[in-house]
Write an enzyme that holds these catalytic residues in place. Structure first.
Site, PDB file in Angstrom:
ATOM      1  N   LYS A 138      28.110  15.574  23.618  1.00 54.70           N
ATOM      2  CA  LYS A 138      27.165  14.869  24.505  1.00 54.70           C
ATOM      3  C   LYS A 138      27.154  13.362  24.231  1.00 54.70           C
ATOM      4  O   LYS A 138      27.262  12.556  25.149  1.00 54.70           O
ATOM      5  CB  LYS A 138      25.762  15.437  24.307  1.00 54.70           C
ATOM      6  CG  LYS A 138      24.651  14.562  24.839  1.00 54.70           C
ATOM      7  CD  LYS A 138      23.307  15.088  24.381  1.00 54.70           C
ATOM      8  CE  LYS A 138      22.198  14.120  24.343  1.00 54.70           C
ATOM      9  NZ  LYS A 138      21.904  13.268  23.300  1.00 54.70           N
ATOM     10  N   ASN A 139      27.002  12.999  22.956  1.00 53.57           N
ATOM     11  CA  ASN A 139      26.797  11.579  22.675  1.00 53.57           C
ATOM     12  C   ASN A 139      28.073  10.746  22.826  1.00 53.57           C
ATOM     13  O   ASN A 139      27.998   9.525  22.943  1.00 53.57           O
ATOM     14  CB  ASN A 139      26.134  11.392  21.313  1.00 53.57           C
ATOM     15  CG  ASN A 139      24.657  11.808  21.362  1.00 53.57           C
ATOM     16  OD1 ASN A 139      24.089  11.934  22.445  1.00 53.57           O
ATOM     17  ND2 ASN A 139      24.057  12.038  20.207  1.00 53.57           N
ATOM     18  N   ARG A 146      18.280   8.105  28.219  1.00 52.62           N
ATOM     19  CA  ARG A 146      18.342   7.090  27.175  1.00 52.62           C
ATOM     20  C   ARG A 146      19.653   6.289  27.232  1.00 52.62           C
ATOM     21  O   ARG A 146      19.671   5.074  27.103  1.00 52.62           O
ATOM     22  CB  ARG A 146      18.225   7.814  25.820  1.00 52.62           C
ATOM     23  CG  ARG A 146      18.285   6.914  24.635  1.00 52.62           C
ATOM     24  CD  ARG A 146      16.978   6.240  24.399  1.00 52.62           C
ATOM     25  NE  ARG A 146      17.096   5.166  23.452  1.00 52.62           N
ATOM     26  CZ  ARG A 146      16.261   4.157  23.374  1.00 52.62           C
ATOM     27  NH1 ARG A 146      15.232   4.078  24.177  1.00 52.62           N
ATOM     28  NH2 ARG A 146      16.421   3.218  22.490  1.00 52.62           N
ATOM     29  N   CYS A 174      14.969  11.184  25.222  1.00 53.46           N
ATOM     30  CA  CYS A 174      14.187  11.961  24.262  1.00 53.46           C
ATOM     31  C   CYS A 174      13.178  11.066  23.573  1.00 53.46           C
ATOM     32  O   CYS A 174      13.498   9.981  23.098  1.00 53.46           O
ATOM     33  CB  CYS A 174      15.110  12.582  23.210  1.00 53.46           C
ATOM     34  SG  CYS A 174      15.696  14.180  23.730  1.00 53.46           S
ATOM     35  N   ARG A 234      11.664   3.278  20.807  1.00 52.86           N
ATOM     36  CA  ARG A 234      13.035   3.223  20.297  1.00 52.86           C
ATOM     37  C   ARG A 234      13.571   1.828  20.628  1.00 52.86           C
ATOM     38  O   ARG A 234      13.978   1.556  21.747  1.00 52.86           O
ATOM     39  CB  ARG A 234      13.861   4.350  20.927  1.00 52.86           C
ATOM     40  CG  ARG A 234      13.441   5.706  20.365  1.00 52.86           C
ATOM     41  CD  ARG A 234      14.151   6.855  20.999  1.00 52.86           C
ATOM     42  NE  ARG A 234      15.580   6.873  20.759  1.00 52.86           N
ATOM     43  CZ  ARG A 234      16.383   7.830  21.193  1.00 52.86           C
ATOM     44  NH1 ARG A 234      15.887   8.847  21.865  1.00 52.86           N
ATOM     45  NH2 ARG A 234      17.678   7.796  20.954  1.00 52.86           N
ATOM     46  N   ASP A 251      20.142  14.388  13.918  1.00 54.73           N
ATOM     47  CA  ASP A 251      20.095  15.290  15.070  1.00 54.73           C
ATOM     48  C   ASP A 251      20.193  16.756  14.666  1.00 54.73           C
ATOM     49  O   ASP A 251      20.129  17.645  15.518  1.00 54.73           O
ATOM     50  CB  ASP A 251      21.204  14.926  16.082  1.00 54.73           C
ATOM     51  CG  ASP A 251      20.947  13.578  16.731  1.00 54.73           C
ATOM     52  OD1 ASP A 251      19.802  13.080  16.655  1.00 54.73           O
ATOM     53  OD2 ASP A 251      21.889  13.005  17.317  1.00 54.73           O
ATOM     54  N   ARG A 287      19.420  19.206  28.579  1.00 54.05           N
ATOM     55  CA  ARG A 287      20.003  17.852  28.594  1.00 54.05           C
ATOM     56  C   ARG A 287      21.227  17.789  27.701  1.00 54.05           C
ATOM     57  O   ARG A 287      22.101  16.947  27.904  1.00 54.05           O
ATOM     58  CB  ARG A 287      18.991  16.834  28.044  1.00 54.05           C
ATOM     59  CG  ARG A 287      17.765  16.671  28.878  1.00 54.05           C
ATOM     60  CD  ARG A 287      16.890  15.642  28.232  1.00 54.05           C
ATOM     61  NE  ARG A 287      17.539  14.354  28.417  1.00 54.05           N
ATOM     62  CZ  ARG A 287      16.912  13.242  28.731  1.00 54.05           C
ATOM     63  NH1 ARG A 287      15.623  13.236  28.867  1.00 54.05           N
ATOM     64  NH2 ARG A 287      17.571  12.121  28.884  1.00 54.05           N
TER      65      ARG A 287
HETATM   66  C1  EPZ Z   1      21.764   7.810  18.926  1.00 49.98           C
HETATM   67  O1  EPZ Z   1      20.549   7.219  19.356  1.00 49.98           O
HETATM   68  C2  EPZ Z   1      21.774   9.213  19.459  1.00 49.98           C
HETATM   69  N1  EPZ Z   1      21.702   9.153  20.920  1.00 49.98           N
HETATM   70  C3  EPZ Z   1      20.595   9.998  18.898  1.00 49.98           C
HETATM   71  O2  EPZ Z   1      20.757  11.350  19.303  1.00 49.98           O
HETATM   72  C4  EPZ Z   1      20.625   9.947  17.364  1.00 49.98           C
HETATM   73  O3  EPZ Z   1      19.448  10.513  16.850  1.00 49.98           O
HETATM   74  C5  EPZ Z   1      20.756   8.507  16.864  1.00 49.98           C
HETATM   75  O4  EPZ Z   1      21.867   7.849  17.514  1.00 49.98           O
HETATM   76  C6  EPZ Z   1      20.976   8.418  15.361  1.00 49.98           C
HETATM   77  O5  EPZ Z   1      22.122   9.141  15.015  1.00 49.98           O
HETATM   78  C7  EPZ Z   1      22.800   8.921  21.626  1.00 49.98           C
HETATM   79  O6  EPZ Z   1      23.907   8.776  21.104  1.00 49.98           O
HETATM   80  C8  EPZ Z   1      22.660   8.886  23.108  1.00 49.98           C
HETATM   81  P1  EPZ Z   1      20.268   4.322  16.728  1.00 49.98           P
HETATM   82  P2  EPZ Z   1      20.355   5.640  19.241  1.00 49.98           P
HETATM   83  O7  EPZ Z   1      20.360   3.058  17.498  1.00 49.98           O
HETATM   84  O8  EPZ Z   1      21.656   4.998  19.461  1.00 49.98           O
HETATM   85  C9  EPZ Z   1      16.723   1.756  14.732  1.00 49.98           C
HETATM   86  C10 EPZ Z   1      20.181  13.385  20.236  1.00 49.98           C
HETATM   87  O9  EPZ Z   1      19.353  14.219  19.837  1.00 49.98           O
HETATM   88  N2  EPZ Z   1      17.112   0.710  15.711  1.00 49.98           N
HETATM   89  O10 EPZ Z   1      21.404   4.706  15.847  1.00 49.98           O
HETATM   90  O11 EPZ Z   1      19.214   5.273  20.118  1.00 49.98           O
HETATM   91  C11 EPZ Z   1      16.069   2.940  15.399  1.00 49.98           C
HETATM   92  O12 EPZ Z   1      14.695   2.738  15.599  1.00 49.98           O
HETATM   93  C12 EPZ Z   1      19.838  11.915  20.233  1.00 49.98           C
HETATM   94  O13 EPZ Z   1      21.319  13.686  20.650  1.00 49.98           O
HETATM   95  C13 EPZ Z   1      16.532  -0.526  15.638  1.00 49.98           C
HETATM   96  O14 EPZ Z   1      15.667  -0.798  14.795  1.00 49.98           O
HETATM   97  O15 EPZ Z   1      19.920   5.521  17.721  1.00 49.98           O
HETATM   98  C14 EPZ Z   1      16.395   4.045  14.421  1.00 49.98           C
HETATM   99  O16 EPZ Z   1      15.464   4.044  13.395  1.00 49.98           O
HETATM  100  C15 EPZ Z   1      18.401  11.684  19.979  1.00 49.98           C
HETATM  101  N3  EPZ Z   1      16.918  -1.481  16.552  1.00 49.98           N
HETATM  102  C16 EPZ Z   1      17.756   3.641  13.850  1.00 49.98           C
HETATM  103  O17 EPZ Z   1      17.898   2.256  14.133  1.00 49.98           O
HETATM  104  C17 EPZ Z   1      17.861  -1.240  17.499  1.00 49.98           C
HETATM  105  O18 EPZ Z   1      18.164  -2.153  18.292  1.00 49.98           O
HETATM  106  C18 EPZ Z   1      18.969   4.364  14.440  1.00 49.98           C
HETATM  107  O19 EPZ Z   1      18.941   4.280  15.861  1.00 49.98           O
HETATM  108  C19 EPZ Z   1      18.463   0.023  17.553  1.00 49.98           C
HETATM  109  C20 EPZ Z   1      18.059   0.986  16.640  1.00 49.98           C
END
Ligand code: EPZ
Length: 432
Positions: free
Chosen positions: A22-23, A93, A117, A123, A307, A399
């Site tokens: 998916k991702n 998202r 989600c 986020r 995840d 999803r």
């Molecule tokens: C991706 O989300 C995945 N989604 C998420 O999977 C997954 O949980 C996450 O990566 C972590 O592995 C997709 O790929 C579509 P991040 P993403 O940016 O990219 C902080 C699922 O269940 N952060 O790696 O949104 C944030 O708050 C989904 O399949 C900032 O502070 O996650 C978090 O604590 C849910 N500023 C951490 O970084 C930013 O600009 C990691 O978030 C961006 C993120």
């Protein structure tokens, strides 16, 4: 109301084919916007996030042709708009990848802030904004729309991410692929889907090196042309079925996986007393002995994935002794714990850690999914629990999990979906 109904309490046995990731899919579909010509994308998972993204591209003017259930041809040559500000964009998202793709292609992007989600409150996307700003874009957010504008095109830059962010790494890689000059993303995320996106872009003519390490170098190219690409298997879907057999007991074979991508998950399951055997592109997992307690902290790849946190915590409810699971990525991803309590689990959440006291069995209950992986965890709980479990909020599950009902039924799980006419099942929705 759509529900899953599970009669659980029995071991599971059989084979399951793992779908495309998916991702990776939700990054590669927007990337098609940057390609001149037809991209053939193979091994797409049949999930509603993919359907939604394809419909967004279509609404923007892309020609999309389904070749078969898992393969589409996408031609974005005729897309002229830099705007993705219609309602569908908010539903997912990964819409934020449209910012990088449109900026890369047109130098400007106007994209509605995404939903998706919902856990851990907000986020943030500050790291995406920081990167695009370093590349010369003026980024602002007004009335829920992100506007990112340049004089002409993005310019290469060195960007050091303050947090390891999958989304920011992907978005910046997209923008940089067609930027002027070289971009360096430092402290980059290393997830398999980041490598998959880089491989996709490179196969279309981009020049990206180092994906899968902390440091990614992107030499901007003038154009990318068409080609075909097959998406990697979904390690989280695979991990979810591994968690199911760990919880319920039995023996399953996962087909079409990359065992290396699952090492963080498999090694924890082995500590918990599950036999996990890696073959070339399949995994055999068996659990006959009692489950053992363990301690887990979620981390960016190659650490234990966030995840998989709800699913593994659910399984640990049935382990001997007291386990702890610490969430190291998101502020709050424990909303499913209250649902598990209805089944007789003993979990206490303190800050970012769940303290889980194993019980000998769970009892069926009426539950509600609050997000995709929480939903998957409740399904696992239902499979392990004695008696009937009903789960509402299954659109979250659909999803990201292809044909979960059919796959689990093939493993011998007594599970069915009850659909009502006003909430169409994924298969009844248009394919693209
Ligand atoms: C991706 O989300 C995945 N989604 C998420 O999977 C997954 O949980 C996450 O990566 C972590 O592995 C997709 O790929 C579509 P991040 P993403 O940016 O990219 C902080 C699922 O269940 N952060 O790696 O949104 C944030 O708050 C989904 O399949 C900032 O502070 O996650 C978090 O604590 C849910 N500023 C951490 O970084 C930013 O600009 C990691 O978030 C961006 C993120």
């Amino acid at each position: 109301m759509t529900k899953y109904v599970i009669n659980g309490g029995n071991p599971i046995n059989g084979e399951v084919e793992i779908s495309g990731a998916k991702n990776a899919a939700v990054a590669i579909i927007p990337a098609a916007l940057m390609v001149d010509g037809v991209c053939r994308i193979e091994n797409l998972p049949q999930i509603s996030d993919v359907t939604t993204l394809l419909s967004i591209l279509k609404e923007m003017g892309a020609d999309i042709r389904a070749v078969n259930k898992r393969t589409v041809d996408i031609d974005c040559t005729r897309v002229k708009t830099m705007r993705a500000t219609f309602d569908t964009v908010r539903r997912i998202r990964a819409s934020y990848y449209l910012i990088g793709a449109l900026l890369g292609r047109f130098g400007n992007a106007y994209v509605t802030m995404p939903g998706g989600c919902n856990f851990g409150g907000m986020r943030p996307i500050d790291q995406h904004v920081k990167g695009f700003t370093a590349m010369g874009a003026n980024v602002s957010v007004k009335n829920g729309v992100v506007s990112a504008e340049t004089d002409k095109v993005l310019r290469g830059a060195t960007i050091y991410l303050d947090v390891v962010s999958v989304g920011a790494t992907i978005n910046l890689m997209l923008g940089a692929a067609l930027a002027e000059g070289n971009t360096y993303i430092e402290n980059a995320a290393k997830e398999p889907h980041i490598v998959d996106l880089a491989n996709f872009l490179n196969s279309m003519g981009a020049d990206i090196r180092g994906a899968g390490t902390y440091s990614i170098k992107i030499r901007g190219v003038r154009r990318m042309s068409g080609g075909s690409y097959s998406i990697i298997p979904d390690q989280i879907e695979a991990g979810t079925y591994l968690a199911a057999v760990a919880g319920a007991g039995g023996r399953i074979v996962l087909r079409d996986v990359i065992p290396k991508h699952l090492e963080g998950i498999s090694s924890k399951l082995r500590e918990m007393g599950v036999t996990v055997v890696d073959l070339e592109d399949s995994i055999i997992a068996q659990r006959t002995d009692p489950l053992l307690k363990t301690h887990i902290k979620t981390m960016p790849y190659p650490g234990f994935p966030t995840d998989m946190q709800p699913q593994i915590s659910t399984v640990l409810c049935l382990a001997n002794g007291i386990s702890t699971v610490t969430e190291g990525v998101w502020d709050n991803r424990f909303r499913y714990v209250d649902e598990l309590a209805k089944m007789g689990s003993l979990i206490r959440v303190s800050g970012r850690t769940a303290i889980i006291e194993g019980v000998s069995n769970l009892t069926g209950a009426s539950l509600k999914a609050s997000d995709l992986r929480a939903g998957a965890a409740l399904v696992i709980a239902g499979i392990c629990a004695r008696g009937e479990t009903t789960i509402e909020g299954v659109s979250y599950i659909e999803r990201g999990y292809e044909k979960m009902i059919q796959k689990l039924s093939a493993l011998g799980v007594d599970i069915k979906a009850i659909y009502t006419p006003d909430e169409p099942h994924l298969e009844e929705q248009e394919a693209v």
